[in-house]
Design a protein around this motif. Structure first.
Motif, PDB file in Angstrom:
ATOM      1  N   ALA A  26       0.800  -1.231   0.000  1.00  0.00           N
ATOM      2  CA  ALA A  26       0.000   0.000   0.000  1.00  0.00           C
ATOM      3  C   ALA A  26       0.827   1.273   0.000  1.00  0.00           C
ATOM      4  N   HIS A  27       2.132   1.173   0.221  1.00  0.00           N
ATOM      5  CA  HIS A  27       2.957   2.372   0.166  1.00  0.00           C
ATOM      6  C   HIS A  27       3.473   2.601  -1.253  1.00  0.00           C
ATOM      7  N   ASP A  28       3.885   3.845  -1.506  1.00  0.00           N
ATOM      8  CA  ASP A  28       4.501   4.148  -2.801  1.00  0.00           C
ATOM      9  C   ASP A  28       6.006   3.996  -2.729  1.00  0.00           C
ATOM     10  N   THR A  29       6.483   3.714  -1.519  1.00  0.00           N
ATOM     11  CA  THR A  29       7.916   3.491  -1.323  1.00  0.00           C
ATOM     12  C   THR A  29       8.143   2.047  -0.875  1.00  0.00           C
ATOM     13  N   ASN A  30       9.374   1.600  -0.998  1.00  0.00           N
ATOM     14  CA  ASN A  30       9.706   0.243  -0.594  1.00  0.00           C
ATOM     15  C   ASN A  30      11.180   0.182  -0.192  1.00  0.00           C
ATOM     16  N   LYS A  31      11.482  -0.752   0.694  1.00  0.00           N
ATOM     17  CA  LYS A  31      12.872  -0.965   1.100  1.00  0.00           C
ATOM     18  C   LYS A  31      13.146  -2.450   0.919  1.00  0.00           C
ATOM     19  N   ILE A  32      14.108  -2.746   0.062  1.00  0.00           N
ATOM     20  CA  ILE A  32      14.323  -4.147  -0.279  1.00  0.00           C
ATOM     21  C   ILE A  32      15.754  -4.594   0.002  1.00  0.00           C
ATOM     22  N   THR A  33      15.901  -5.908   0.089  1.00  0.00           N
ATOM     23  CA  THR A  33      17.203  -6.558   0.095  1.00  0.00           C
ATOM     24  C   THR A  33      17.157  -7.576  -1.034  1.00  0.00           C
ATOM     25  N   ILE A  34      18.176  -7.583  -1.880  1.00  0.00           N
ATOM     26  CA  ILE A  34      18.216  -8.588  -2.947  1.00  0.00           C
ATOM     27  C   ILE A  34      19.222  -9.660  -2.559  1.00  0.00           C
ATOM     28  N   ILE A  35      18.751 -10.899  -2.573  1.00  0.00           N
ATOM     29  CA  ILE A  35      19.588 -12.010  -2.138  1.00  0.00           C
ATOM     30  C   ILE A  35      19.894 -12.918  -3.322  1.00  0.00           C
ATOM     31  N   GLU A  36      21.190 -13.116  -3.563  1.00  0.00           N
ATOM     32  CA  GLU A  36      21.626 -14.064  -4.579  1.00  0.00           C
ATOM     33  C   GLU A  36      22.387 -15.187  -3.856  1.00  0.00           C
ATOM     34  N   GLU A  37      22.731 -16.224  -4.586  1.00  0.00           N
ATOM     35  CA  GLU A  37      23.430 -17.355  -3.978  1.00  0.00           C
ATOM     36  C   GLU A  37      24.644 -16.879  -3.178  1.00  0.00           C
ATOM     37  N   GLU A  38      25.422 -15.969  -3.757  1.00  0.00           N
ATOM     38  CA  GLU A  38      26.671 -15.590  -3.096  1.00  0.00           C
ATOM     39  C   GLU A  38      26.794 -14.101  -2.807  1.00  0.00           C
ATOM     40  N   THR A  84      21.737  -4.593  -0.063  1.00  0.00           N
ATOM     41  CA  THR A  84      20.708  -3.858   0.671  1.00  0.00           C
ATOM     42  C   THR A  84      20.534  -2.471   0.057  1.00  0.00           C
ATOM     43  N   PHE A  85      19.305  -1.996   0.059  1.00  0.00           N
ATOM     44  CA  PHE A  85      18.996  -0.696  -0.545  1.00  0.00           C
ATOM     45  C   PHE A  85      18.262   0.179   0.457  1.00  0.00           C
ATOM     46  N   GLU A  86      18.314   1.479   0.232  1.00  0.00           N
ATOM     47  CA  GLU A  86      17.585   2.432   1.072  1.00  0.00           C
ATOM     48  C   GLU A  86      16.102   2.441   0.708  1.00  0.00           C
ATOM     49  N   LEU A  87      15.303   3.028   1.581  1.00  0.00           N
ATOM     50  CA  LEU A  87      13.890   3.275   1.275  1.00  0.00           C
ATOM     51  C   LEU A  87      13.793   4.237   0.099  1.00  0.00           C
ATOM     52  N   LYS A  88      13.076   3.846  -0.965  1.00  0.00           N
ATOM     53  CA  LYS A  88      12.906   4.757  -2.099  1.00  0.00           C
ATOM     54  C   LYS A  88      11.593   4.486  -2.807  1.00  0.00           C
ATOM     55  N   LYS A  89      11.283   5.330  -3.795  1.00  0.00           N
ATOM     56  CA  LYS A  89      10.045   5.160  -4.560  1.00  0.00           C
ATOM     57  C   LYS A  89      10.049   3.817  -5.271  1.00  0.00           C
ATOM     58  N   LYS A  90       8.860   3.206  -5.434  1.00  0.00           N
ATOM     59  CA  LYS A  90       8.789   1.885  -6.053  1.00  0.00           C
ATOM     60  C   LYS A  90       9.328   1.883  -7.486  1.00  0.00           C
TER      61      LYS A  90
END
Lengths: 220, 220
Positions: free
Chosen positions: A181-193, A197-203
């Motif tokens: 429901a927010h227009d912003t998101n904070k994500i972590t991208i996980i790969e095998e190795e 990590t990313f900051e809170l930003k617009k989708k």
């Protein structure tokens, strides 16, 4: 970095929630708005990809000529729509919040209010990303999404392996301003190795970060 | 007929669905869009009423200066908001599709996928219209809505008596183009000693029919 073009590539994206009917009136839903999946579709399309967007019930629309939208309601419908499109796609992005369970039986008439208590029996839906993972070819790239409220990273890494994903985008419900429901998101991208990590930003910016990383992996 | 003015009258309207949480992500919802309730709010406001609109989760908005909107999510929240506003209102219109049941317990973390089956135990919510019916004063007028897929008229008449309503608007799911998600609706209005059937028409026109009949009853 050279221009990140996905020209000639087909990207299959799922977005939004699924609704699992209890009767003609009631359903089990979830709070996904589809914003993240639609932002990804727009971003891939802007970079030249042919996008197949399989969308659960949302109020969102897209008019980009590179995006073909197939609307579905239930997890079962989404699974069928994805199966039909998966073989021809180079990249799969499972951004939808698919219901894990559906009511065992669906009443064909509205269930009337009766006793003080009511029990709904649920059965497991197909795990779309996991089912597709078993069919994945060497040249295909699969991205999953995970939403966890506990043990985020460990659970996400387990999903990465179990579903034969190349990358998993982790949304945390713990970050204020992130997720549903927010227009912003904070994500972590996980790969095998690696873990990014990313900051809170617009989708739309989050979508760009994800697309950038997929480009690196598929063109690196 | 003279101009139907509701100047000096306060109208309390409920609209939309309620969402009953299962955990932070999942909920039980229903397919109400709130269009009928919002159309009624606009119509009463256009006729000079001061409207208190208690709205469940919808994508709808209204900017009419005569309408004050209170947003809620669950049936329990809607009940509290209605209780707070009912004493001061001359007319109550219960157009919301309130969930009859809610999950007995709400998980504070997302329920993880585990076994092949899952059972959700539900308990009954307060019936807002019925609870308010017990408090209704002589000078107050109460309108309920019913959606039935079987034995429509008989069930509606039973509700009229049990909930101490003055009027009930019956939506049938059987009429194509009527009910949820459509911009048109086909209704039957049931009073103690009369039944009024209407053609399929735009929800704004349906609202006008309902408001006309309420005006006759409260000014006749």
């Amino acid at each position: 970095m050279t221009e990140k073009s996905f020209k000639g590539k087909t990207v299959l994206i799922t977005a939004g929630p699924t609704y699992e009917p209890i009767d003609p009136v009631r359903f089990i839903g979830n709070h996904s708005t589809g914003k993240m999946g639609y932002a990804l579709a727009e971003c891939f399309a802007a970079h030249g990809a042919a996008v197949q967007l399989v969308s659960g019930p949302t109020g969102l629309h897209t008019n980009h000529t590179n995006i073909e939208v197939k609307r579905v309601t239930t997890a079962e419908e989404m699974y069928k729509a994805v199966l039909k499109r998966a073989d021809a796609a180079d990249i799969w992005v499972f951004a939808a919040a698919v219901a894990d369970y559906r009511p065992k039986t669906v009443a064909d008439k509205k269930i009337k209010k009766a006793g003080d208590e009511l029990t709904i029996e649920l059965v497991k839906n197909v795990d779309i990303a996991a089912a597709l993972g078993k069919e994945k070819e060497e040249w295909q790239f699969s991205v999953g999404f995970a939403l966890e409220t506990d043990n985020e990273a460990a659970n996400a890494r387990e999903k990465l392996r179990k579903k034969n994903l190349d990358m998993i985008v982790l949304n945390s419900l713990k970050d204020p301003g992130a997720g549903f429901a927010h227009d912003t998101n904070k994500i972590t991208i996980i790969e095998e190795e690696a873990t990014h990590t990313f900051e809170l930003k617009k989708k739309s910016e989050v979508a760009q970060d994800i697309v950038d990383l997929i480009w690196k992996r598929t063109n690196g």
